[in-house]
Motif scaffolding. Structure first.
Motif, mmCIF file in Angstrom:
data_model
loop_
_atom_site.group_PDB
_atom_site.id
_atom_site.type_symbol
_atom_site.label_atom_id
_atom_site.label_comp_id
_atom_site.label_asym_id
_atom_site.label_seq_id
_atom_site.Cartn_x
_atom_site.Cartn_y
_atom_site.Cartn_z
ATOM 1 N N LEU A 70 1.546 12.602 9.157
ATOM 2 C CA LEU A 70 1.196 12.786 7.733
ATOM 3 C C LEU A 70 0.029 13.755 7.590
ATOM 4 N N LYS A 71 -0.992 13.578 8.428
ATOM 5 C CA LYS A 71 -2.156 14.474 8.347
ATOM 6 C C LYS A 71 -1.714 15.919 8.564
ATOM 7 N N LEU A 72 -0.887 16.131 9.613
ATOM 8 C CA LEU A 72 -0.488 17.509 9.921
ATOM 9 C C LEU A 72 0.286 18.114 8.756
ATOM 10 N N LYS A 73 1.259 17.350 8.224
ATOM 11 C CA LYS A 73 2.081 17.972 7.175
ATOM 12 C C LYS A 73 1.286 18.188 5.907
ATOM 13 N N GLU A 74 0.404 17.254 5.542
ATOM 14 C CA GLU A 74 -0.228 17.414 4.230
ATOM 15 C C GLU A 74 -1.251 18.539 4.193
ATOM 16 N N ILE A 75 -1.903 18.852 5.306
ATOM 17 C CA ILE A 75 -2.910 19.912 5.203
ATOM 18 C C ILE A 75 -2.503 21.228 5.867
ATOM 19 N N ALA A 133 0.847 -1.205 0.000
ATOM 20 C CA ALA A 133 0.000 0.000 0.000
ATOM 21 C C ALA A 133 0.879 1.250 0.000
ATOM 22 N N CYS A 134 0.239 2.391 -0.154
ATOM 23 C CA CYS A 134 0.927 3.696 -0.097
ATOM 24 C C CYS A 134 0.253 4.598 0.939
ATOM 25 N N GLY A 135 1.003 5.564 1.430
ATOM 26 C CA GLY A 135 0.457 6.646 2.246
ATOM 27 C C GLY A 135 -0.340 6.140 3.441
ATOM 28 N N THR A 136 -1.482 6.786 3.642
ATOM 29 C CA THR A 136 -2.322 6.435 4.782
ATOM 30 C C THR A 136 -2.712 4.960 4.759
ATOM 31 N N SER A 137 -2.956 4.425 3.567
ATOM 32 C CA SER A 137 -3.328 3.001 3.485
ATOM 33 C C SER A 137 -2.191 2.113 3.992
ATOM 34 N N SER A 138 -0.948 2.553 3.792
ATOM 35 C CA SER A 138 0.168 1.740 4.307
ATOM 36 C C SER A 138 0.221 1.827 5.836
ATOM 37 N N VAL A 183 -3.900 -2.748 -0.147
ATOM 38 C CA VAL A 183 -4.836 -1.838 0.528
ATOM 39 C C VAL A 183 -4.854 -0.503 -0.218
ATOM 40 N N SER A 184 -6.029 -0.103 -0.662
ATOM 41 C CA SER A 184 -6.127 1.170 -1.383
ATOM 42 C C SER A 184 -7.544 1.720 -1.298
ATOM 43 N N GLN A 185 -7.670 2.949 -0.869
ATOM 44 C CA GLN A 185 -8.981 3.592 -0.851
ATOM 45 C C GLN A 185 -9.506 3.701 -2.279
ATOM 46 N N SER A 186 -8.721 4.329 -3.144
ATOM 47 C CA SER A 186 -9.188 4.625 -4.510
ATOM 48 C C SER A 186 -9.213 3.391 -5.395
ATOM 49 N N GLY A 187 -8.303 2.466 -5.103
ATOM 50 C CA GLY A 187 -8.147 1.313 -5.994
ATOM 51 C C GLY A 187 -7.455 1.672 -7.296
ATOM 52 N N GLU A 188 -6.867 2.881 -7.374
ATOM 53 C CA GLU A 188 -6.240 3.332 -8.619
ATOM 54 C C GLU A 188 -4.800 3.795 -8.422
ATOM 55 N N THR A 189 -4.254 3.677 -7.241
ATOM 56 C CA THR A 189 -2.889 4.151 -7.007
ATOM 57 C C THR A 189 -1.904 3.341 -7.850
ATOM 58 N N ALA A 190 -1.120 4.059 -8.673
ATOM 59 C CA ALA A 190 -0.306 3.387 -9.694
ATOM 60 C C ALA A 190 0.653 2.361 -9.076
ATOM 61 N N SER A 216 -12.297 14.676 0.450
ATOM 62 C CA SER A 216 -11.107 15.410 0.893
ATOM 63 C C SER A 216 -9.847 14.647 0.485
ATOM 64 N N VAL A 217 -8.855 15.393 0.020
ATOM 65 C CA VAL A 217 -7.597 14.739 -0.386
ATOM 66 C C VAL A 217 -6.977 14.005 0.803
ATOM 67 N N ALA A 218 -7.056 14.613 1.974
ATOM 68 C CA ALA A 218 -6.515 13.955 3.168
ATOM 69 C C ALA A 218 -7.456 12.817 3.559
ATOM 70 N N SER A 219 -6.916 11.628 3.562
ATOM 71 C CA SER A 219 -7.739 10.453 3.846
ATOM 72 C C SER A 219 -8.033 10.359 5.345
ATOM 73 N N THR A 220 -9.282 10.155 5.687
ATOM 74 C CA THR A 220 -9.636 10.039 7.113
ATOM 75 C C THR A 220 -10.498 8.799 7.347
HETATM 76 O O1 M6R Z 1 -6.174 5.534 -2.695
HETATM 77 P P1 M6R Z 1 -5.047 4.970 -1.886
HETATM 78 O O2 M6R Z 1 -5.479 4.485 -0.558
HETATM 79 O O3 M6R Z 1 -4.249 3.939 -2.629
HETATM 80 O O4 M6R Z 1 -4.100 6.216 -1.660
HETATM 81 C C1 M6R Z 1 -2.878 6.080 -1.004
HETATM 82 C C2 M6R Z 1 -2.283 7.425 -0.691
HETATM 83 O O5 M6R Z 1 -2.047 8.165 -1.858
HETATM 84 C C3 M6R Z 1 -3.174 8.246 0.242
HETATM 85 O O6 M6R Z 1 -3.491 7.550 1.408
HETATM 86 C C4 M6R Z 1 -2.471 9.559 0.625
HETATM 87 O O7 M6R Z 1 -1.356 9.289 1.416
HETATM 88 C C5 M6R Z 1 -3.441 10.502 1.317
HETATM 89 N N1 M6R Z 1 -3.308 11.832 0.791
HETATM 90 C C6 M6R Z 1 -3.252 10.556 2.783
HETATM 91 O O8 M6R Z 1 -4.118 11.441 3.415
#
Ligand code: M6R
Length: 360
Positions: A239-244, A53-58, A100-107, A151-155
């Motif tokens: 991550l939340k603090l820095k990204e927003i 996974a990446c980012g918050t999903s990781s 693990v991916s919210q969007s299911g599209e992370t490259a 929201s771009v920031a995943s919660t």
């Molecule tokens: O859609 P995904 O779960 O694959 O996205 C992974 C990351 O790009 C995503 O969680 C990103 O880190 C968010 N901006 C975090 O808030």
């Protein structure tokens, strides 16, 4: 569309009780208490689970590792997808990959999924968007029930991933006959009670976050500390603090602090600690004493009755230890939200970020 909230992020934070309810719907058999994950019924308990996974999903994955390993004694490795895809990873018979991916599209995550499939390893997708690439390409799919996350920031997506990872841990533990009846009941009753608990506490959490945001908005750097399952939450809080808010923040396992980051600590470099009632509390507390000895100010998420003296204790309701993340997560999200909003940042559309990273 924002349902009366100023930003989608705030709305989505407050939707988490509903998200937990939706993720649990139909998952626990009323009569037997068994966890129902029919989507992966055909799969045995893995010899090793590799989470990609990446980012918050990781970070959800890292939290899941702690919970699955402790409750079910299944070894879990968590791989950042952009590393995994080029690492020529070692995948052995008996391994399963969980993407693990919210969007299911992370490259990068998709590339990891395809690589694992090429290697003949069963791939489970844990994703939120039905019809997405992960949903279509994984061999088995568990859907999170977070609803659209704008929201771009995943919660709320992370919250939903954590619910599904907890269910996975319980399913593995059941299959191996590992959990005591009491611990199992505490997990299941605790997660079922979580939506109401959060509904009751989120408004107070927001008030606290608002007050603290005024006190700490001038900080240019933050250190987030936690141990065990709270360590991935420290990473997510940073991550939340820095990204927003664009305030620099680093998440660290609290015990690692003295191996470098402690050099940064002074009265202008605050620490946000997660010091909840678990078997690592004493260890986190002694790390915080080290921070105080260097003049560092501390906000600490903690539980009632714990012996902890810091500048700003933030007392959360106590829950059974595997569930503590569900109370800490919204507090971390709300703190980042309130600081960013106070500083006038574009909370829902932070600079340089896209909701879904579809290029590597
Ligand atoms: O859609 P995904 O779960 O694959 O996205 C992974 C990351 O790009 C995503 O969680 C990103 O880190 C968010 N901006 C975090 O808030």
């Amino acid at each position: 569309q924002k349902g009366g909230y100023k930003h989608f992020m705030l709305k989505e934070i407050f939707e988490q009780p509903k998200v937990i309810r939706d993720c649990l719907a139909g998952r626990i058999d009323h009569a037997s208490g068994a966890v129902r994950l029919p989507e992966i019924e055909a799969l045995p308990v893995p010899g090793r689970l590799v989470i990609v996974a990446c980012g918050t999903s990781s970070y959800a994955g890292l939290w899941g590792k702690q919970i699955i390993e402790k409750l079910a004694r299944v070894p879990v490795d968590v791989c950042i997808a952009s590393e995994f895809r080029y690492a020529d990873p070692i995948l052995a018979p008996g391994d399963q990959v969980l993407v693990v991916s919210q969007s299911g599209e992370t490259a990068d995550t998709l590339a990891g999924l395809r690589l694992a499939k090429e290697r003949g390893v069963p791939v489970i997708g844990l994703c939120n968007v039905i019809g997405s690439s992960v949903d279509r390409e994984a061999d088995f799919v568990l859907h999170t029930q977070a609803g659209p996350e704008i929201s771009v920031a995943s919660t709320k997506a992370m919250c939903s991933q954590m619910v599904m990872l907890l269910l996975l841990a319980l399913r593995y533990a059941d299959a191996k006959g590992l959990l005591s009846r009491e611990d199992r009941a505490a997990c299941i009753e605790g997660i079922q009670a979580m939506p109401k608990l959060l509904d009751d506490h989120l408004p107070f959490m927001r008030d606290t976050a608002q007050r603290l945001s005024r006190t700490y908005s001038e900080a240019t750097s933050f250190l987030y500390l936690g141990r065990g399952p709270a360590w991935p939450l420290a990473l997510e809080g940073a991550l939340k603090l820095k990204e927003i808010s664009y305030i620099h923040a680093e998440g660290y396992p609290a015990g690692e602090m003295k191996h470098g980051p402690i050099a940064l600590i002074d009265p202008k470099f605050p620490t946000f600690a997660i010091a909840l009632a678990d078997d690592l509390f004493g260890k986190v507390k002694s790390n915080l004493i080290e921070v105080q000895a260097r003049g560092g100010r501390i906000i600490a998420l903690t539980n009632p009755g714990l012996d902890l003296e810091v500048d700003h204790p933030w007392v959360l309701p106590q829950v059974f230890w595997p569930l503590a993340g569900f109370t800490a997560l919204p507090a971390l999200q709300l703190f980042a939200y309130e600081i960013a909003d106070y500083l006038g940042k574009d909370v829902d559309q932070p600079r340089n970020l896209a909701k879904s990273v579809t290029v590597e």
